[in-house]
Design a protein around this motif. Structure first.
Motif, PDB file in Angstrom:
ATOM      1  N   SER A 220       0.703  -1.140  -0.595  1.00  0.00           N
ATOM      2  CA  SER A 220       0.064  -0.142  -0.222  1.00  0.00           C
ATOM      3  C   SER A 220       0.853   1.091   0.108  1.00  0.00           C
ATOM      4  O   SER A 220       2.005   0.690   0.078  1.00  0.00           O
ATOM      5  N   PRO A 221       0.012   2.301  -0.210  1.00  0.00           N
ATOM      6  CA  PRO A 221       1.154   3.709   0.059  1.00  0.00           C
ATOM      7  C   PRO A 221       1.615   3.782   1.138  1.00  0.00           C
ATOM      8  O   PRO A 221       3.067   4.845   1.406  1.00  0.00           O
TER       9      PRO A 221
ATOM     10  N   PRO B 111      -2.067  -6.724   4.640  1.00  0.00           N
ATOM     11  CA  PRO B 111      -2.441  -6.395   3.476  1.00  0.00           C
ATOM     12  C   PRO B 111      -3.483  -4.822   2.869  1.00  0.00           C
ATOM     13  O   PRO B 111      -3.171  -4.309   4.165  1.00  0.00           O
ATOM     14  N   TRP B 112      -3.707  -5.177   1.872  1.00  0.00           N
ATOM     15  CA  TRP B 112      -5.214  -3.771   1.677  1.00  0.00           C
ATOM     16  C   TRP B 112      -6.053  -3.532   0.743  1.00  0.00           C
ATOM     17  O   TRP B 112      -5.708  -4.947   0.388  1.00  0.00           O
ATOM     18  N   ILE B 113      -6.490  -3.143   0.868  1.00  0.00           N
ATOM     19  CA  ILE B 113      -7.509  -2.995   0.006  1.00  0.00           C
ATOM     20  C   ILE B 113      -7.820  -2.058  -0.596  1.00  0.00           C
ATOM     21  O   ILE B 113      -7.629  -0.206  -0.672  1.00  0.00           O
ATOM     22  N   GLU B 114      -9.286  -1.807  -1.805  1.00  0.00           N
ATOM     23  CA  GLU B 114      -9.180  -1.455  -2.740  1.00  0.00           C
ATOM     24  C   GLU B 114     -10.842  -1.322  -2.995  1.00  0.00           C
ATOM     25  O   GLU B 114     -11.472  -2.455  -3.297  1.00  0.00           O
TER      26      GLU B 114
ATOM     27  N   VAL C 121      -7.550   1.548   1.382  1.00  0.00           N
ATOM     28  CA  VAL C 121      -7.256   1.824   3.020  1.00  0.00           C
ATOM     29  C   VAL C 121      -6.203   0.047   3.355  1.00  0.00           C
ATOM     30  O   VAL C 121      -6.248  -1.008   2.620  1.00  0.00           O
ATOM     31  N   SER C 122      -4.968   1.078   4.196  1.00  0.00           N
ATOM     32  CA  SER C 122      -4.267  -0.159   4.855  1.00  0.00           C
ATOM     33  C   SER C 122      -4.367  -0.202   6.172  1.00  0.00           C
ATOM     34  O   SER C 122      -5.065   0.573   7.042  1.00  0.00           O
TER      35      SER C 122
ATOM     36  N   PHE D 222      -7.950  -0.814  10.843  1.00  0.00           N
ATOM     37  CA  PHE D 222      -8.547   0.465   9.501  1.00  0.00           C
ATOM     38  C   PHE D 222      -9.639  -0.178   8.471  1.00  0.00           C
ATOM     39  O   PHE D 222     -10.290   0.610   8.545  1.00  0.00           O
ATOM     40  N   ILE D 223      -9.048  -0.607   7.896  1.00  0.00           N
ATOM     41  CA  ILE D 223      -9.941  -1.874   6.977  1.00  0.00           C
ATOM     42  C   ILE D 223     -11.123  -2.045   7.257  1.00  0.00           C
ATOM     43  O   ILE D 223     -12.324  -1.904   7.007  1.00  0.00           O
TER      44      ILE D 223
END
Length: 406
Positions: free
Chosen positions: A143-144, A149-152, A158-159, A163-164
């Motif tokens: 993620s940035p 992991p992270w999601i779109e 969102v990472s 927070f996800i």
């Protein structure tokens, strides 16, 4: 001007591959989620200070040495490009996250476990527990914020698993903790922090330092230099994990002291679980995704180690807990060494049918599709024997009696 060629990886890492006399690495690490990945890096060129021309920069070396240096630099640059092509997994795929959850995570390991990362396994298990359709994307791109992991979702990134989950609860109205009271929510958060901020590091040590040779076998990389690349990746990860553990503070203890802390955490989880179906009672909650994501590493990715012996021996209720969640929410995840203790006496080898772990296909608990788009009739409501797992989980007393008879 003299130019350098290097491989830039997602976590602010540039490997200078243009000069054959040395290899320099710089890494900017983040707390969640080690191990880092070199996937999705870019080939970059950068000016070298004081360069007045390639040959001039090589000084007074003889012509054959200059030729050797240039040839070596070109070969290393070509190797960097090949490394990039091997590790940029399906980078060319276009994603459309409109009204769809795209889950970015590390590639599936080779031993049948969904992930070697506790946080990736936590996040994917949570999506299944919440019955949210999602699509996996194994591009290895962080993620940035440098996390995995992270999601779109609807083109928003969102990472960070906490927070996800907060984001999904707000946007989609899901809440696995709605049945919990204020006291239970407080306990749930305390357990989550113990697992993610303390127990995680002892697992990381066991996985990426003590048991690195076995972990290396599970890493999924393919190509003509896959063994070499896995060796490099795993040893880079080992160094980073040891450095971050030292910064955390837990890495300053001896190995025996770290394992003492690990055992205390596991015994705490076993005591909290007791004979209950899930950590907070008869109904699954968010903390179960967290605990399962971490305990599953001890259960299935650390063969012969102390945490595996502990969870499959004295703390058998944790093993049953992992099996309960695996069979309910991961029906396609089958372990070849499944103990008959966890299986129905009525089942037979001929009656078992398995489906592979999902890759890029969309997943939902009500309907699962394989890579060809065919519907898989098996659902998380049943295991491969067809027996329900919602209300008829393995009885704990019965398991203890069988264990004592061994």
């Amino acid at each position: 001007m003299l130019w350098g060629v290097g491989l830039a990886a997602p976590r602010s890492c540039v490997a200078d591959l243009s000069r054959n006399r040395s290899l320099s690495l710089g890494w900017g690490a983040g707390p969640e989620e080690p191990p880092p990945a070199l996937y999705g890096g870019e080939i970059v060129a950068f000016p070298l200070a004081g360069g007045g021309g390639t040959m001039a920069a090589l000084g007074t070396d003889s012509w054959w040495k200059k030729t050797l240096y240039l040839t070596g630099g070109a070969l290393l640059a070509a190797a960097a490009y090949l490394l990039h092509e091997l590790l940029a997994i399906r980078k060319e795929e276009e994603l459309d996250s409109k009204d769809a959850i795209i889950l970015h995570q590390f590639s599936r390991p080779t031993n049948g476990v969904p992930s070697l990362s506790p946080f990736c396994l936590k996040m994917e298990t949570y999506l299944r527990m919440a019955d949210l359709p999602y699509q996996n994307y194994f591009d290895g791109k962080l993620s940035p914020q440098g996390k995995m992991p992270w999601i779109e979702y609807n083109h928003k990134k969102v990472s960070g698993t906490e927070f996800i989950i907060d984001f999904l609860e707000e946007k989609l109205g899901v809440n696995l903790n709605k049945h919990l009271g204020p006291h239970e929510r407080a306990v749930s958060r305390a357990v989550t922090k113990m697992v993610e901020e303390h127990f995680y590091w002892t697992l990381a040590y066991c996985q990426w330092v003590e048991n690195l040779h076995e972990t290396q076998k599970m890493v999924s990389l393919f190509g003509p230099f896959s063994d070499l690349l896995k060796w490099i990746l795993c040893h880079l990860t080992k160094g980073i994990v040891k450095r971050e553990m030292y910064g955390h503070g837990i890495g300053r203890f001896s190995e025996e002291e770290m394992y003492t802390l690990m055992e205390k955490d596991m015994r705490t989880l076993a005591g909290l679980l007791g004979d209950k179906k899930y950590i907070m009672g008869p109904t699954v909650s968010t903390v179960d995704a967290t605990v399962f994501g971490h305990l599953a590493q001890a259960m299935w990715t650390l063969p012969g180690t102390r945490p595996e012996r502990l969870i499959k021996g004295e703390l058998i209720n944790l093993a049953m807990y992992c099996e309960r969640i695996r069979r309910k929410f991961w029906p396609e995840w089958h372990q070849e060494d499944d103990n008959t203790l966890y299986e129905s006496e009525e089942s037979s080898e001929a009656s078992k049918t398995y489906s592979p772990l999902l890759d890029f296909s969309f997943y939902s608990r009500t309907e699962t599709f394989d890579e060809e788009g065919n519907s898989i009739s098996q659902t998380p409501d049943t295991d491969y024997t067809g027996h329900s797992l919602f209300d008829s989980d393995v009885d704990m007393e019965e398991c203890r009696e069988q264990e004592q008879c061994k």
